[in-house]
Enzyme design. Structure first.
Site, PDB file in Angstrom:
ATOM      1  N   LYS A 199       0.866  -1.177   0.000  1.00  0.00           N
ATOM      2  CA  LYS A 199       0.000   0.000   0.000  1.00  0.00           C
ATOM      3  C   LYS A 199       0.899   1.222   0.000  1.00  0.00           C
ATOM      4  CE  LYS A 199      -2.098   3.087   2.115  1.00  0.00           C
ATOM      5  NZ  LYS A 199      -2.024   4.573   1.820  1.00  0.00           N
ATOM      6  N   GLU A 275       8.740   0.957  11.597  1.00  0.00           N
ATOM      7  CA  GLU A 275       9.785   1.989  11.586  1.00  0.00           C
ATOM      8  C   GLU A 275       9.061   3.313  11.708  1.00  0.00           C
ATOM      9  OE1 GLU A 275      11.762   4.942  10.758  1.00  0.00           O
ATOM     10  OE2 GLU A 275      11.908   4.255   8.673  1.00  0.00           O
ATOM     11  N   CYS A 309      12.493  10.755   9.213  1.00  0.00           N
ATOM     12  CA  CYS A 309      12.212  10.259  10.562  1.00  0.00           C
ATOM     13  C   CYS A 309      13.433  10.377  11.461  1.00  0.00           C
ATOM     14  CB  CYS A 309      11.722   8.823  10.510  1.00  0.00           C
ATOM     15  SG  CYS A 309      12.776   7.742   9.528  1.00  0.00           S
ATOM     16  N   GLU A 406       7.629  15.227  17.159  1.00  0.00           N
ATOM     17  CA  GLU A 406       8.229  15.201  15.835  1.00  0.00           C
ATOM     18  C   GLU A 406       7.519  16.201  14.926  1.00  0.00           C
ATOM     19  OE1 GLU A 406       9.774  11.792  12.782  1.00  0.00           O
ATOM     20  OE2 GLU A 406       7.707  11.619  13.458  1.00  0.00           O
TER      21      GLU A 406
END
Length: 502
Positions: A199, A275, A309, A406
């Site tokens: 996906k 992750e 990230c 973040e």
């Protein structure tokens, strides 16, 4: 500096691909979504629609999973030798290399990143990953184990283990490195003999779809790789919860990762690897070579527009050099030219979407309201597109959102320190533990601090160094498992113990 939002046109082959009708790859056929719905794909440099793709949902995921199950349990794929699987992966790498410039242009138009960066980093890293994993296909081995069963004295046994593919894998990838994340996921899964439903992110689906065509050209049997475009809350959620998926692998935010775990647990307890997010500390010690460390600190946060990230979003600098380092990073930021990814002078492109631009600017406003100051940047740039200025924040406090959460944009919070012990505590004061860095001339000190930092990757006197052989993943809420390296093979295999009595 904001360049014009106008840029040179892409190559005719790139434009021809982008202009075609984009469907779902299911069981070897390109098919429309069952619903007939589509998603507009926008160029983030100007907000204009450049393509439409099928909006897959649960019905399409069901079809794709069924195709992957058939391919895993029968037909050509399980009959192939490990060498044959490896050759297919190598052939795929060769095909991507033949189309390197096309992929770089697709990534630039779809994601916003500079074409030159995609051509130098994203695409070559994807090629290298597939070649690395091609080599692993023939090296997945079990062991023989001498056993002595105390309740059967004198009996003789032969025991060994097999490493077998986990089965049908659902893989959900993000929009920040569309082609590269597809490679990270597909490479080890295919090397081990799994079948896949991939996906791809609705914001950046084009390189994944182009990859699907090359997967067919490389000779992979029908149903081994199925590619679905669609929204996370429909197609992604359906894949994570599907009872006939043996494992789900996800790269994205920690918040969504928790939903993936919940969905997997509530259905069939499928295996999960994640992750996730990061808030990585980048530490410059007093003895560091500042001419290198300053450039490294700028690269750590401004590479890929901060949409990484592992971005070095918390910069810790000794008080004696704090002003010098902040001034140096600010000077680096001033030199960055913002513009469309296809412009040859662009150093930083836009955020991937209006939503992401609003998110980053929301964090900036929150930081300013709490007392943070911007040394440089701090706002949107330009009237068109989703640009945000490269930003350095100072006068922050440990409990501010800009320190703890973040941001996923070109925003770094610079924090002075004096006491080394307090530095380690501050660097580790995060729910995340994906990456970190330390800059020092004292290599022994660098290694000692690397051991103390709670992160899955620690760079010493460098940043953003990736290789197919290096495992990548996080501590704490940055995820489960490791991508790349031999440890990625573990994500897609399971161990069977076999015992024979003589």
């Amino acid at each position: 500096m904001l360049l014009t939002t106008e840029a040179p046109a892409a190559d005719s082959d790139t434009l021809a691909f982008i202009d075609r009708e984009h469907k779902l790859l299911i069981d070897g056929d390109w098919v429309p979504a069952e619903s007939g719905e589509t998603i507009d794909v926008k160029n983030p440099a100007d907000g204009e629609t450049i393509a439409t793709v099928a909006a897959g949902d649960k019905a399409d995921i069901d079809k794709a999973v069924a195709a992957a199950r058939r391919a895993f349990e029968g037909g050509e794929w399980p009959a192939l030798t490990a060498s044959e699987r490896g050759r297919m992966l190598w052939k795929l790498a060769d095909l991507i290399e033949e189309h390197l410039e096309e992929f770089a242009e697709i990534e630039s138009l779809d994601n916003g990143k500079p074409r030159a960066v995609a051509a130098a980093a994203d695409v070559p890293l994807a090629i290298d990953l597939f070649r690395y994993m091609a080599g692993w296909a023939t090296k997945i081995e079990g062991t023989t184990i001498p056993i002595s069963v105390p309740y059967m004295p004198g009996a003789e046994f032969h025991s060994y283990t097999l490493r077998e593919p986990v089965g049908v894998v659902g893989q959900i990838i993000p929009w920040n490195f569309p082609l590269l994340m597809a490679a990270w996921k597909l490479g080890p899964a295919l090397a081990t003999g799994c079948t896949v439903v991939l996906k791809i992110a609705e914001e950046t689906p084009l390189s994944g779809l182009r990859l699907g065509h090359l997967i067919q050209d490389a000779g992979f049997p029908d149903g081994v790789v199925n590619i679905v475009t669609g929204y996370g809350e429909t197609a992604g959620a359906a894949l994570a919860a599907h009872p006939d998926v043996d494992k789900v692998a996800f790269t994205g935010s920690t918040e969504v990762g928790k939903l993936i775990v919940k969905a997997a647990g509530e259905t069939n307890l499928k295996k999960v690897s994640l992750e996730l997010g990061g808030k990585s500390p980048n530490v410059i010690l007093p003895d560091a070579d500042l001419s290198t460390a300053i450039g490294g600190a700028a690269n750590a946060i401004f590479f890929n527009h901060g949409q990484c990230c592992c971005a070095g979003s918390r910069l810790f600098v000794h008080k004696s050099q704090f002003d010098q380092v902040v001034e140096g990073v600010a000077e680096q930021a001033k030199q960055i030219k913002l513009g469309p990814g296809m412009h040859p002078e662009t150093g930083m492109g836009p955020m991937v979407s209006q939503i992401q631009q609003d998110r980053v600017c929301g964090y900036l406003e929150s930081g300013f309201a709490a007392g943070a100051q911007a040394v440089i940047g701090g706002k949107r740039a330009g009237g068109e597109g989703y640009f945000v200025e490269p930003t350095i924040l100072v006068d922050t406090k440990p409990d501010m959102d800009v320190i703890q959460e973040e941001i996923f944009g070109p925003v770094v919070a610079a924090v002075p320190f004096e006491d080394p012990d307090e530095l380690i505590a501050a660097a580790n004061d995060s729910i995340y533990g994906l990456a970190a860095a330390v800059w020092t001339r004292d290599i022994s000190k660098g290694h000692r601090i690397a051991k103390q930092l709670r992160a899955g990757t620690v760079w010493i006197n460098c940043y953003n160094i990736f290789d197919a052989a290096l495992p990548f993943g996080g501590y704490k809420q940055s995820g489960w498992g490791r991508e790349m390296g031999h440890e990625a093979i573990d994500l897609y295999t399971q161990t069977k113990a076999v015992t024979l009595q003589f």
